[in-house]
Scaffold this motif. Structure first.
Motif, PDB file in Angstrom:
ATOM      1  N   GLY A 147       0.782  -1.226   0.000  1.00 31.94           N
ATOM      2  CA  GLY A 147       0.000   0.000   0.000  1.00 31.94           C
ATOM      3  C   GLY A 147       0.816   1.279   0.000  1.00 31.94           C
ATOM      4  O   GLY A 147       0.256   2.363   0.148  1.00 31.94           O
ATOM      5  N   GLY A 162       1.772  -7.185  -9.134  1.00 36.50           N
ATOM      6  CA  GLY A 162       2.798  -8.199  -9.320  1.00 36.50           C
ATOM      7  C   GLY A 162       3.958  -7.771 -10.194  1.00 36.50           C
ATOM      8  O   GLY A 162       4.818  -8.602 -10.525  1.00 36.50           O
ATOM      9  N   LYS A 163       3.996  -6.503 -10.557  1.00 35.86           N
ATOM     10  CA  LYS A 163       5.070  -6.019 -11.416  1.00 35.86           C
ATOM     11  C   LYS A 163       5.792  -4.843 -10.769  1.00 35.86           C
ATOM     12  O   LYS A 163       5.288  -4.224  -9.834  1.00 35.86           O
ATOM     13  CB  LYS A 163       4.511  -5.588 -12.774  1.00 35.86           C
ATOM     14  CG  LYS A 163       3.870  -6.713 -13.571  1.00 35.86           C
ATOM     15  CD  LYS A 163       3.399  -6.213 -14.926  1.00 35.86           C
ATOM     16  CE  LYS A 163       2.780  -7.338 -15.746  1.00 35.86           C
ATOM     17  NZ  LYS A 163       2.308  -6.865 -17.080  1.00 35.86           N
ATOM     18  N   GLY A 164       6.959  -4.527 -11.296  1.00 36.93           N
ATOM     19  CA  GLY A 164       7.676  -3.362 -10.831  1.00 36.93           C
ATOM     20  C   GLY A 164       7.139  -2.101 -11.485  1.00 36.93           C
ATOM     21  O   GLY A 164       6.409  -2.161 -12.482  1.00 36.93           O
ATOM     22  N   GLN A 195       2.323   1.135 -11.900  1.00 36.11           N
ATOM     23  CA  GLN A 195       2.646  -0.179 -11.357  1.00 36.11           C
ATOM     24  C   GLN A 195       1.420  -1.073 -11.378  1.00 36.11           C
ATOM     25  O   GLN A 195       0.426  -0.790 -10.701  1.00 36.11           O
ATOM     26  CB  GLN A 195       3.198  -0.079  -9.937  1.00 36.11           C
ATOM     27  CG  GLN A 195       3.743  -1.403  -9.407  1.00 36.11           C
ATOM     28  CD  GLN A 195       4.450  -1.256  -8.072  1.00 36.11           C
ATOM     29  OE1 GLN A 195       4.196  -0.349  -7.309  1.00 36.11           O
ATOM     30  NE2 GLN A 195       5.372  -2.172  -7.789  1.00 36.11           N
ATOM     31  N   GLY A 216      -1.201 -12.019  -9.397  1.00 39.56           N
ATOM     32  CA  GLY A 216      -0.268 -11.434  -8.448  1.00 39.56           C
ATOM     33  C   GLY A 216      -0.990 -10.686  -7.353  1.00 39.56           C
ATOM     34  O   GLY A 216      -2.177 -10.380  -7.451  1.00 39.56           O
ATOM     35  N   GLU A 217      -0.249 -10.377  -6.314  1.00 37.46           N
ATOM     36  CA  GLU A 217      -0.888  -9.689  -5.189  1.00 37.46           C
ATOM     37  C   GLU A 217      -1.115  -8.231  -5.529  1.00 37.46           C
ATOM     38  O   GLU A 217      -0.474  -7.657  -6.393  1.00 37.46           O
ATOM     39  CB  GLU A 217      -0.022  -9.809  -3.940  1.00 37.46           C
ATOM     40  CG  GLU A 217       1.312  -9.099  -4.033  1.00 37.46           C
ATOM     41  CD  GLU A 217       2.339  -9.814  -4.892  1.00 37.46           C
ATOM     42  OE1 GLU A 217       2.124 -10.986  -5.238  1.00 37.46           O
ATOM     43  OE2 GLU A 217       3.335  -9.196  -5.260  1.00 37.46           O
ATOM     44  N   SER A 218      -2.016  -7.614  -4.841  1.00 38.42           N
ATOM     45  CA  SER A 218      -2.328  -6.213  -5.069  1.00 38.42           C
ATOM     46  C   SER A 218      -1.180  -5.343  -4.590  1.00 38.42           C
ATOM     47  O   SER A 218      -0.568  -5.592  -3.576  1.00 38.42           O
ATOM     48  CB  SER A 218      -3.607  -5.844  -4.332  1.00 38.42           C
ATOM     49  OG  SER A 218      -3.853  -4.461  -4.433  1.00 38.42           O
ATOM     50  N   VAL A 219      -0.900  -4.314  -5.365  1.00 40.95           N
ATOM     51  CA  VAL A 219       0.146  -3.392  -4.988  1.00 40.95           C
ATOM     52  C   VAL A 219      -0.280  -2.529  -3.816  1.00 40.95           C
ATOM     53  O   VAL A 219       0.488  -2.270  -2.909  1.00 40.95           O
ATOM     54  CB  VAL A 219       0.531  -2.489  -6.183  1.00 40.95           C
ATOM     55  CG1 VAL A 219       1.440  -1.367  -5.741  1.00 40.95           C
ATOM     56  CG2 VAL A 219       1.171  -3.317  -7.272  1.00 40.95           C
ATOM     57  N   GLY A 220      -1.498  -2.070  -3.848  1.00 42.17           N
ATOM     58  CA  GLY A 220      -1.909  -1.123  -2.823  1.00 42.17           C
ATOM     59  C   GLY A 220      -3.332  -1.354  -2.387  1.00 42.17           C
ATOM     60  O   GLY A 220      -4.263  -1.059  -3.118  1.00 42.17           O
ATOM     61  N   LEU A 221      -3.505  -1.902  -1.182  1.00 41.39           N
ATOM     62  CA  LEU A 221      -4.844  -2.208  -0.723  1.00 41.39           C
ATOM     63  C   LEU A 221      -5.528  -1.002  -0.119  1.00 41.39           C
ATOM     64  O   LEU A 221      -6.742  -0.947  -0.032  1.00 41.39           O
ATOM     65  CB  LEU A 221      -4.782  -3.331   0.306  1.00 41.39           C
ATOM     66  CG  LEU A 221      -4.280  -4.679  -0.195  1.00 41.39           C
ATOM     67  CD1 LEU A 221      -4.227  -5.679   0.943  1.00 41.39           C
ATOM     68  CD2 LEU A 221      -5.162  -5.202  -1.311  1.00 41.39           C
ATOM     69  N   GLY A 279      12.839  -4.074 -11.897  1.00 39.64           N
ATOM     70  CA  GLY A 279      12.499  -5.478 -11.999  1.00 39.64           C
ATOM     71  C   GLY A 279      11.134  -5.738 -11.382  1.00 39.64           C
ATOM     72  O   GLY A 279      10.512  -4.832 -10.836  1.00 39.64           O
ATOM     73  N   PRO A 280      10.673  -7.000 -11.425  1.00 40.54           N
ATOM     74  CA  PRO A 280       9.340  -7.325 -10.912  1.00 40.54           C
ATOM     75  C   PRO A 280       9.275  -7.390  -9.399  1.00 40.54           C
ATOM     76  O   PRO A 280       8.187  -7.398  -8.825  1.00 40.54           O
ATOM     77  CB  PRO A 280       9.066  -8.702 -11.521  1.00 40.54           C
ATOM     78  CG  PRO A 280      10.423  -9.292 -11.711  1.00 40.54           C
ATOM     79  CD  PRO A 280      11.331  -8.144 -12.054  1.00 40.54           C
ATOM     80  N   LEU A 296      12.475  -4.248  -4.543  1.00 37.17           N
ATOM     81  CA  LEU A 296      12.599  -3.911  -5.960  1.00 37.17           C
ATOM     82  C   LEU A 296      14.038  -3.525  -6.285  1.00 37.17           C
ATOM     83  O   LEU A 296      14.692  -2.823  -5.521  1.00 37.17           O
ATOM     84  CB  LEU A 296      11.687  -2.732  -6.306  1.00 37.17           C
ATOM     85  CG  LEU A 296      10.183  -2.977  -6.191  1.00 37.17           C
ATOM     86  CD1 LEU A 296       9.430  -1.645  -6.167  1.00 37.17           C
ATOM     87  CD2 LEU A 296       9.699  -3.824  -7.354  1.00 37.17           C
TER      88      LEU A 296
END
Lengths: 115, 116
Positions: free
Chosen positions: A40, B41-43, B38, B1-6, A107-108, A91
């Motif tokens: 988050g 699951g990615k950068g 973003q 992939g998991e969520s970047v921001g919940l 990167g991922p 990262l």
């Protein structure tokens, strides 16, 4: 593809274990960065290499965190005696230039979960 | 992939409408600004950048506006598409201060959800 790669993609560690996270930057990129991204939130800077020299490690949260890039290409971020607060996505980014305006390619990430 | 921001601020946009994402930066010495996208699951992926000697820069379907007086940055996405759904971060840098290196300072991020 010649992007930044990271391994492993996911790592689960028990509290107290040591972990090593690997980054393969884009070939020929001089600068390499590590960032930590909590769920988050935006990424936060950890450390920066120019070739094999670690020029800035001001973002490393404690002396349990250690990074190296011995031959100026692949880098490893090591975390000793992992704690639950270390759980995050780590990262890696690389850049073609030493200083000045230069796009950082990310990167991922490696998602570390400490149980 | 998991969520970047919940727990990120969320902007819901109808497909085809324009999106505006705002960012307040903190360092008055910052002279280079970037927007990143973003996906889960990615950068972060570079979208567009702007230097402090400019107040507007346009790319393909995107425009970045910089207001140094109030330290505010915005990203406008024209004709938003489903593929634009992601978390967007602004980042700042001080490239003219060599000792600072090229480390980026990221803002908190905004989730954009595109409704079909």
């Amino acid at each position: 593809g010649a992007g930044v790669s990271q391994s492993p993609r996911y790592k689960v560690a028990k509290r107290g274990q040591d972990v090593a996270l690997r980054c393969d930057p884009i070939s020929g990129h001089v600068s390499l960065f590590w960032y930590q991204q909590a769920l988050g939130q935006g990424p936060e800077f950890l450390t920066y290499f120019q070739n094999e020299a670690q020029l800035d490690k001001s973002g490393l949260p404690s002396d349990r965190f250690f990074a190296e890039r011995p031959e100026g290409s692949v880098s490893t971020l090591k975390i000793q005696r992992t704690q639950q607060e270390d759980s995050a996505v780590y990262l890696c980014a690389s850049s073609a230039r030493r200083v000045g305006v230069a796009e950082q390619y990310f990167g991922p990430g490696t998602r570390l979960t400490v149980t | 992939g998991e969520s970047v921001g919940l727990h990120l601020p969320t902007l819901s946009v109808q497909e085809g409408d324009n999106s505006i994402i705002n960012c307040a930066y903190s360092n008055s010495a910052s002279d280079y600004f970037i927007w990143y996208k973003q996906e889960s699951g990615k950068g972060p992926q570079f979208i567009i950048d702007i230097r402090s000697n400019m107040d507007k820069r346009q790319g393909q379907r995107v425009t970045v506006l910089l207001n140094k007086t109030v330290k505010h940055l915005s990203l406008q996405i024209a004709a938003t598409q489903p593929g634009d759904s992601a978390v967007y971060f602004c980042a700042e840098n001080t490239v003219l201060i060599k000792a600072a290196g090229n480390k980026l300072t990221f803002g908190g991020g905004t989730r954009v959800l595109v409704k079909p």
